[in-house]
Design an enzyme around this catalytic site. Structure first.
Site, PDB file in Angstrom:
ATOM      1  N   GLU A  53     -16.230  -6.509  -7.162  1.00 55.90           N
ATOM      2  CA  GLU A  53     -16.864  -5.225  -6.830  1.00 55.90           C
ATOM      3  C   GLU A  53     -18.166  -5.043  -7.605  1.00 55.90           C
ATOM      4  O   GLU A  53     -19.183  -4.590  -7.060  1.00 55.90           O
ATOM      5  CB  GLU A  53     -15.914  -4.059  -7.176  1.00 55.90           C
ATOM      6  CG  GLU A  53     -14.587  -4.066  -6.434  1.00 55.90           C
ATOM      7  CD  GLU A  53     -13.507  -4.886  -7.127  1.00 55.90           C
ATOM      8  OE1 GLU A  53     -13.825  -5.918  -7.764  1.00 55.90           O
ATOM      9  OE2 GLU A  53     -12.329  -4.501  -7.025  1.00 55.90           O
ATOM     10  N   ARG A 188      -5.266 -30.716  -7.315  1.00 56.60           N
ATOM     11  CA  ARG A 188      -5.189 -30.623  -8.778  1.00 56.60           C
ATOM     12  C   ARG A 188      -6.180 -29.585  -9.279  1.00 56.60           C
ATOM     13  O   ARG A 188      -5.875 -28.778 -10.156  1.00 56.60           O
ATOM     14  CB  ARG A 188      -5.603 -31.951  -9.423  1.00 56.60           C
ATOM     15  CG  ARG A 188      -4.527 -32.957  -9.617  1.00 56.60           C
ATOM     16  CD  ARG A 188      -5.088 -34.146 -10.402  1.00 56.60           C
ATOM     17  NE  ARG A 188      -4.178 -35.275 -10.336  1.00 56.60           N
ATOM     18  CZ  ARG A 188      -4.440 -36.487 -10.815  1.00 56.60           C
ATOM     19  NH1 ARG A 188      -5.619 -36.737 -11.379  1.00 56.60           N
ATOM     20  NH2 ARG A 188      -3.564 -37.451 -10.725  1.00 56.60           N
TER      21      ARG A 188
HETATM   22  C1  AOF Z   1     -10.690  -6.514  -9.363  1.00 55.03           C
HETATM   23  N1  AOF Z   1     -11.624  -7.335  -8.820  1.00 55.03           N
HETATM   24  O1  AOF Z   1     -12.506  -9.348  -8.483  1.00 55.03           O
HETATM   25  C2  AOF Z   1     -10.497  -9.221  -9.685  1.00 55.03           C
HETATM   26  C3  AOF Z   1      -9.495  -8.359 -10.211  1.00 55.03           C
HETATM   27  O2  AOF Z   1      -9.433  -9.225 -17.820  1.00 55.03           O
HETATM   28  P1  AOF Z   1     -10.154  -8.716 -16.633  1.00 55.03           P
HETATM   29  O3  AOF Z   1     -10.922  -7.456 -16.910  1.00 55.03           O
HETATM   30  O4  AOF Z   1     -11.028  -9.773 -15.984  1.00 55.03           O
HETATM   31  O5  AOF Z   1      -9.054  -8.300 -15.560  1.00 55.03           O
HETATM   32  C4  AOF Z   1      -8.226  -9.249 -14.981  1.00 55.03           C
HETATM   33  C5  AOF Z   1      -7.326  -8.552 -13.968  1.00 55.03           C
HETATM   34  O6  AOF Z   1      -8.125  -7.873 -12.996  1.00 55.03           O
HETATM   35  C6  AOF Z   1      -6.457  -9.506 -13.177  1.00 55.03           C
HETATM   36  O7  AOF Z   1      -5.243  -9.780 -13.843  1.00 55.03           O
HETATM   37  C7  AOF Z   1      -6.233  -8.710 -11.897  1.00 55.03           C
HETATM   38  O8  AOF Z   1      -5.250  -7.714 -12.096  1.00 55.03           O
HETATM   39  C8  AOF Z   1      -7.573  -8.009 -11.709  1.00 55.03           C
HETATM   40  N2  AOF Z   1      -8.444  -8.864 -10.899  1.00 55.03           N
HETATM   41  N3  AOF Z   1      -9.622  -7.041 -10.000  1.00 55.03           N
HETATM   42  O9  AOF Z   1     -10.824  -5.284  -9.288  1.00 55.03           O
HETATM   43  C9  AOF Z   1     -11.587  -8.653  -8.965  1.00 55.03           C
HETATM   44  N4  AOF Z   1     -10.440 -10.573  -9.862  1.00 55.03           N
HETATM   45 ZN    ZN Z   2     -11.900  -5.140 -11.431  1.00 53.59          ZN
END
Ligand code: AOF
Ligand code: ZN
Length: 376
Positions: A53, A188
């Protein structure tokens, strides 16, 4: 852009980000104006980097396009927590987004519906569902780790058409062709960890890293080695990546020798003085391992299957017969056909001259269907 195309583009953006972002889920985001014009796009970056986002909001800014009143399509619920980055739901609200179309609820307990709740409380319209199946397939390991507290375990096998992985004398290089081996490296590469056993290490002295593919990261190598028999000069130490040994019988001098090569040694014994494989997978999930790619011999393969820990098989079948030789996995003998392990074929493809079959152990992906049907 039409709404369906926006949802599809989110999946495509997420798929491109897939090799970069584990253990984070791969997510795509598309911003459009109320009349459907594209304003910005983004995808999850490497761990610790911005989420999809935020990348899409930055993209719109870079194009000089205002996003107030816009719609955000995103393939996972915008996060609500302060992790390695700030909450995406707040970033969307602050930017004046009026509508969010999200594929699926984030199974991370730190988010799990709170992102949607915060958006709605701020007056943002939220629709959940389009693209959910694509999101869970792409992030099968992340959903598994969050919902089952265990990684998604995929076992790779390469065999002759009569199911032999080696001759009786152990010769196995090579049964399948180059294209199948390259395809195996791509699988992998998408995993967080490659798992093998000491038998394979002693027999083949493999590197078990990703080669021949441009990859920003190497999966962790996990070796099941009850008695720490891996020689400290094994080739597997040549690759730059984390190596973890799970052992059962403490041996300080062998442990020190492996640690001197940069490896981590962990003891997780069961009552038979073997590695407790189920406990090992739970431990790997705690270490943020989403997908485990198994490349092991028939003993470890058999143990994993017997213990009910395998989710998926990826089998490369070469168009040749080897007759008597080694089997894919040693378990059984079963006494009734009803005891057979039931599978569902998920896909088939020709990879060069070889056949690739992806098969799932029946019922193992039920948690995914449950996640898809959950609308928050
Ligand atoms: C989103 N948008 O593109 C993704 C999300 O440690 P952080 O801040 O990077 O948060 C990781 C967590 O954020 C991950 O475990 C999942 O719950 C969420 N991923 N959320 O709004 C994204 N990749
Ligand atoms: Zn996020």
């Amino acid at each position: 852009m039409k709404p369906d195309d926006c949802v599809k583009r989110c999946s495509e953006l997420a798929a491109l980000a897939r090799p970069l972002c584990p253990p984070n889920p791969a997510v795509g985001c598309v911003l459009t104006s109320a009349t459907g014009e594209l304003l910005g796009m983004g995808a999850t970056q490497v761990t610790g980097g911005p989420h999809a986002e935020v990348m899409a909001l930055r993209d719109a800014t870079a194009r000089g396009l205002p996003v107030a009143g816009a719609t955000a399509y995103v393939s996972l619920e915008p996060c609500a927590h302060h992790g390695r980055t700030g909450p995406c739901c707040d970033a969307l609200i602050a930017a004046g987004i009026k509508k969010v179309v999200a594929s699926i609820t984030d199974p991370n307990p730190l988010v799990a519906g709170q992102g949607f709740a915060r958006l709605r409380a701020a007056g943002v319209e939220v629709i959940v569902g389009p693209g959910a199946a694509e999101c869970v397939e792409l992030n099968i390991g992340f959903f598994s780790r969050m919902l089952r507290k265990a990684p998604w375990l995929r076992m790779k096998l390469a065999a002759s058409l009569d199911g032999k992985t080696a001759l009786e004398n152990g010769l196995s290089q090579w049964i399948t062709g180059e294209a199948a081996r390259a395809d195996g490296h791509a699988w992998r590469a998408r995993a967080c960890a490659v798992l093998s056993g000491v038998g394979t290490v002693l027999q083949d002295n493999p590197r078990l890293d990703v080669r021949g593919i441009d990859t920003p990261r190497q999966p962790t190598l996990v070796v099941v080695d009850s008695q720490l028999q891996t020689p400290p000069d094994a080739l597997l130490f040549e690759a730059k990546r984390q190596v973890i040994f799970y052992a059962a019988v403490p041996d300080e001098s062998r442990q020190k020798a492996l640690e001197a090569r940069g490896a981590t040694v962990l003891y997780l014994a069961n009552s038979a003085a073997k590695v407790d494989l189920a406990a090992m997978l739970r431990d790997l999930a705690e270490r943020e391992i989403n997908e485990v790619h198994v490349e092991a011999g028939n003993k470890l393969n058999g143990s994993l299957l017997r213990a009910g820990l395998v989710d998926e098989l990826i089998v490369y079948l070469a168009p040749k017969l080897l007759g008597l030789g080694r089997d894919m996995a040693s378990f059984g003998p079963l006494t009734e056909l009803s005891q057979a392990l039931p599978l569902d074929f998920k896909s088939t493809a020709m990879i060069g001259p070889d056949l690739r079959i992806v098969a799932r152990i029946r019922g193992r992906d039920q948690f995914l269907r449950d996640a898809v049907s959950l609308r928050k």
